[in-house]
Design a protein around this motif. Structure first.
Motif, PDB file in Angstrom:
ATOM      1  N   SER A 258      47.389  49.261  34.577  1.00 47.53           N
ATOM      2  CA  SER A 258      46.811  48.637  35.759  1.00 47.53           C
ATOM      3  C   SER A 258      46.938  49.504  37.016  1.00 47.53           C
ATOM      4  O   SER A 258      45.947  49.738  37.705  1.00 47.53           O
ATOM      5  CB  SER A 258      47.470  47.269  35.985  1.00 47.53           C
ATOM      6  N   ALA A 259      48.124  50.001  37.313  1.00 47.46           N
ATOM      7  CA  ALA A 259      48.310  50.791  38.538  1.00 47.46           C
ATOM      8  C   ALA A 259      47.662  52.176  38.430  1.00 47.46           C
ATOM      9  O   ALA A 259      46.943  52.597  39.347  1.00 47.46           O
ATOM     10  CB  ALA A 259      49.794  50.927  38.859  1.00 47.46           C
ATOM     11  N   LEU A 260      47.911  52.887  37.335  1.00 47.21           N
ATOM     12  CA  LEU A 260      47.365  54.244  37.207  1.00 47.21           C
ATOM     13  C   LEU A 260      45.836  54.288  37.264  1.00 47.21           C
ATOM     14  O   LEU A 260      45.283  55.159  37.956  1.00 47.21           O
ATOM     15  CB  LEU A 260      47.891  54.923  35.941  1.00 47.21           C
ATOM     16  N   PRO A 261      45.125  53.378  36.591  1.00 43.41           N
ATOM     17  CA  PRO A 261      43.656  53.397  36.742  1.00 43.41           C
ATOM     18  C   PRO A 261      43.211  53.164  38.187  1.00 43.41           C
ATOM     19  O   PRO A 261      42.199  53.741  38.620  1.00 43.41           O
ATOM     20  CB  PRO A 261      43.183  52.261  35.830  1.00 43.41           C
ATOM     21  N   LYS A 262      43.943  52.369  38.926  1.00 42.56           N
ATOM     22  CA  LYS A 262      43.591  52.151  40.335  1.00 42.56           C
ATOM     23  C   LYS A 262      43.799  53.431  41.137  1.00 42.56           C
ATOM     24  O   LYS A 262      42.970  53.812  41.957  1.00 42.56           O
ATOM     25  CB  LYS A 262      44.424  51.011  40.917  1.00 42.56           C
TER      26      LYS A 262
ATOM     27  N   GLN B  86      39.452  54.901  38.522  1.00 42.13           N
ATOM     28  CA  GLN B  86      38.650  54.531  37.351  1.00 42.13           C
ATOM     29  C   GLN B  86      37.443  53.712  37.822  1.00 42.13           C
ATOM     30  O   GLN B  86      37.554  52.856  38.708  1.00 42.13           O
ATOM     31  CB  GLN B  86      39.505  53.733  36.370  1.00 42.13           C
ATOM     32  N   ALA B  87      36.290  53.962  37.237  1.00 41.37           N
ATOM     33  CA  ALA B  87      35.033  53.340  37.675  1.00 41.37           C
ATOM     34  C   ALA B  87      35.127  51.813  37.735  1.00 41.37           C
ATOM     35  O   ALA B  87      34.664  51.191  38.703  1.00 41.37           O
ATOM     36  CB  ALA B  87      33.891  53.770  36.758  1.00 41.37           C
ATOM     37  N   GLN B  88      35.735  51.198  36.709  1.00 40.90           N
ATOM     38  CA  GLN B  88      35.831  49.732  36.694  1.00 40.90           C
ATOM     39  C   GLN B  88      36.715  49.222  37.837  1.00 40.90           C
ATOM     40  O   GLN B  88      36.402  48.198  38.450  1.00 40.90           O
ATOM     41  CB  GLN B  88      36.372  49.252  35.360  1.00 40.90           C
ATOM     42  N   ALA B  89      37.798  49.928  38.127  1.00 39.53           N
ATOM     43  CA  ALA B  89      38.673  49.517  39.229  1.00 39.53           C
ATOM     44  C   ALA B  89      37.935  49.628  40.561  1.00 39.53           C
ATOM     45  O   ALA B  89      38.010  48.720  41.408  1.00 39.53           O
ATOM     46  CB  ALA B  89      39.940  50.362  39.243  1.00 39.53           C
TER      47      ALA B  89
ATOM     48  N   THR C  33      35.414  46.793  40.750  1.00 43.49           N
ATOM     49  CA  THR C  33      36.063  45.496  40.975  1.00 43.49           C
ATOM     50  C   THR C  33      36.449  45.329  42.437  1.00 43.49           C
ATOM     51  O   THR C  33      36.212  44.271  43.034  1.00 43.49           O
ATOM     52  CB  THR C  33      37.310  45.352  40.074  1.00 43.49           C
ATOM     53  N   PHE C  34      37.023  46.363  43.034  1.00 41.88           N
ATOM     54  CA  PHE C  34      37.436  46.235  44.433  1.00 41.88           C
ATOM     55  C   PHE C  34      36.247  46.261  45.384  1.00 41.88           C
ATOM     56  O   PHE C  34      36.330  45.706  46.479  1.00 41.88           O
ATOM     57  CB  PHE C  34      38.509  47.277  44.768  1.00 41.88           C
ATOM     58  N   ASN C  35      35.117  46.840  44.960  1.00 38.24           N
ATOM     59  CA  ASN C  35      33.886  46.695  45.739  1.00 38.24           C
ATOM     60  C   ASN C  35      33.424  45.244  45.725  1.00 38.24           C
ATOM     61  O   ASN C  35      32.999  44.713  46.750  1.00 38.24           O
ATOM     62  CB  ASN C  35      32.779  47.607  45.193  1.00 38.24           C
ATOM     63  N   GLU C  36      33.510  44.593  44.548  1.00 40.59           N
ATOM     64  CA  GLU C  36      33.136  43.179  44.433  1.00 40.59           C
ATOM     65  C   GLU C  36      34.023  42.295  45.296  1.00 40.59           C
ATOM     66  O   GLU C  36      33.552  41.324  45.888  1.00 40.59           O
ATOM     67  CB  GLU C  36      33.240  42.707  42.980  1.00 40.59           C
ATOM     68  N   ILE C  37      35.303  42.604  45.331  1.00 37.74           N
ATOM     69  CA  ILE C  37      36.241  41.814  46.135  1.00 37.74           C
ATOM     70  C   ILE C  37      35.862  41.913  47.606  1.00 37.74           C
ATOM     71  O   ILE C  37      35.942  40.937  48.347  1.00 37.74           O
ATOM     72  CB  ILE C  37      37.705  42.264  45.894  1.00 37.74           C
ATOM     73  N   GLY C  38      35.434  43.106  48.037  1.00 39.47           N
ATOM     74  CA  GLY C  38      34.929  43.266  49.392  1.00 39.47           C
ATOM     75  C   GLY C  38      35.957  43.644  50.440  1.00 39.47           C
ATOM     76  O   GLY C  38      35.656  43.602  51.626  1.00 39.47           O
ATOM     77  N   TRP C  39      37.128  44.035  50.036  1.00 42.12           N
ATOM     78  CA  TRP C  39      38.154  44.414  51.016  1.00 42.12           C
ATOM     79  C   TRP C  39      38.285  45.920  51.190  1.00 42.12           C
ATOM     80  O   TRP C  39      39.149  46.385  51.903  1.00 42.12           O
ATOM     81  CB  TRP C  39      39.507  43.837  50.619  1.00 42.12           C
ATOM     82  N   GLY C  40      37.496  46.672  50.504  1.00 44.30           N
ATOM     83  CA  GLY C  40      37.540  48.126  50.619  1.00 44.30           C
ATOM     84  C   GLY C  40      38.470  48.743  49.590  1.00 44.30           C
ATOM     85  O   GLY C  40      39.300  48.072  48.973  1.00 44.30           O
ATOM     86  N   GLN C  41      38.326  50.052  49.438  1.00 45.90           N
ATOM     87  CA  GLN C  41      39.108  50.768  48.440  1.00 45.90           C
ATOM     88  C   GLN C  41      40.570  50.954  48.843  1.00 45.90           C
ATOM     89  O   GLN C  41      41.428  51.162  47.976  1.00 45.90           O
ATOM     90  CB  GLN C  41      38.447  52.118  48.123  1.00 45.90           C
ATOM     91  N   TRP C  42      40.892  50.826  50.111  1.00 44.01           N
ATOM     92  CA  TRP C  42      42.298  50.912  50.524  1.00 44.01           C
ATOM     93  C   TRP C  42      43.113  49.828  49.825  1.00 44.01           C
ATOM     94  O   TRP C  42      44.272  50.042  49.469  1.00 44.01           O
ATOM     95  CB  TRP C  42      42.441  50.781  52.048  1.00 44.01           C
ATOM     96  N   PHE C  43      42.486  48.665  49.587  1.00 44.48           N
ATOM     97  CA  PHE C  43      43.176  47.551  48.951  1.00 44.48           C
ATOM     98  C   PHE C  43      43.468  47.848  47.483  1.00 44.48           C
ATOM     99  O   PHE C  43      44.450  47.365  46.928  1.00 44.48           O
ATOM    100  CB  PHE C  43      42.347  46.269  49.106  1.00 44.48           C
TER     101      PHE C  43
END
Length: 151
Positions: free
Chosen positions: A49-53, A57-60, A63-73
């Motif tokens: 979980s942490a290392l792909p973030k 990793q494309a899926q990570a 997913t964080f684009n979908e969440i909408g809080w930006g890649q910093w999150f």
């Protein structure tokens, strides 16, 4: 004292210590089971979980684009997961790490329900239950650590 009284007293004493011995053995078994779960969960949190973030990793990223809080999150979440994974395998830190990971899992479940895919909310809820068991089992170590920080 007669032999009958001595035997009765010895039997009564032995009977009263059996539940305590059984309880101690049960606690040791529980601790071993929880250690196994902690090691597996730490490996999952860190490597799965942490290392792909961190690696982007494309899926990570998606997913964080979908969440909408930006890649910093994504990086913050990965850092919390990595720290929690390390804490889970350090006996003195395991209880506090598990308690912190309960909060992370609550956020993950809410994010699944409100933003992503509600059916996947069950996974973080189940993990939170395991983390709660670890935090409960390690409560004395956590109290002692917090006391030592106050000094």
């Amino acid at each position: 004292m007669t032999a009958v009284h001595t035997t009765a007293r010895t039997t009564a004493t032995a009977a009263s210590t059996r539940p305590a011995a059984a309880s101690a053995e049960g606690r040791r078994v529980l601790r071993r089971v929880l250690w196994g779960a902690q090691i597996l969960l730490a490996a999952f949190l860190f490597a799965g979980s942490a290392l792909p973030k961190f690696a982007g990793q494309a899926q990570a990223v998606e997913t964080f684009n979908e969440i909408g809080w930006g890649q910093w999150f994504r990086y913050v979440t990965g850092a919390v997961e990595a720290a929690g994974a390390i804490g889970l395998v350090v006996p003195r830190l395991a209880g506090l790490a598990a308690a912190g990971l309960i909060g992370l899992m609550a956020g993950a479940a809410l994010t699944q329900i409100l933003v992503l895919e509600p059916a996947w909310a069950a996974l973080p809820v189940v993990l939170a239950v395991v983390f709660a068991a670890v935090a409960w089992d390690r409560r004395e170590e956590s109290r002692e650590l917090l006391r030592s920080l106050k000094r």
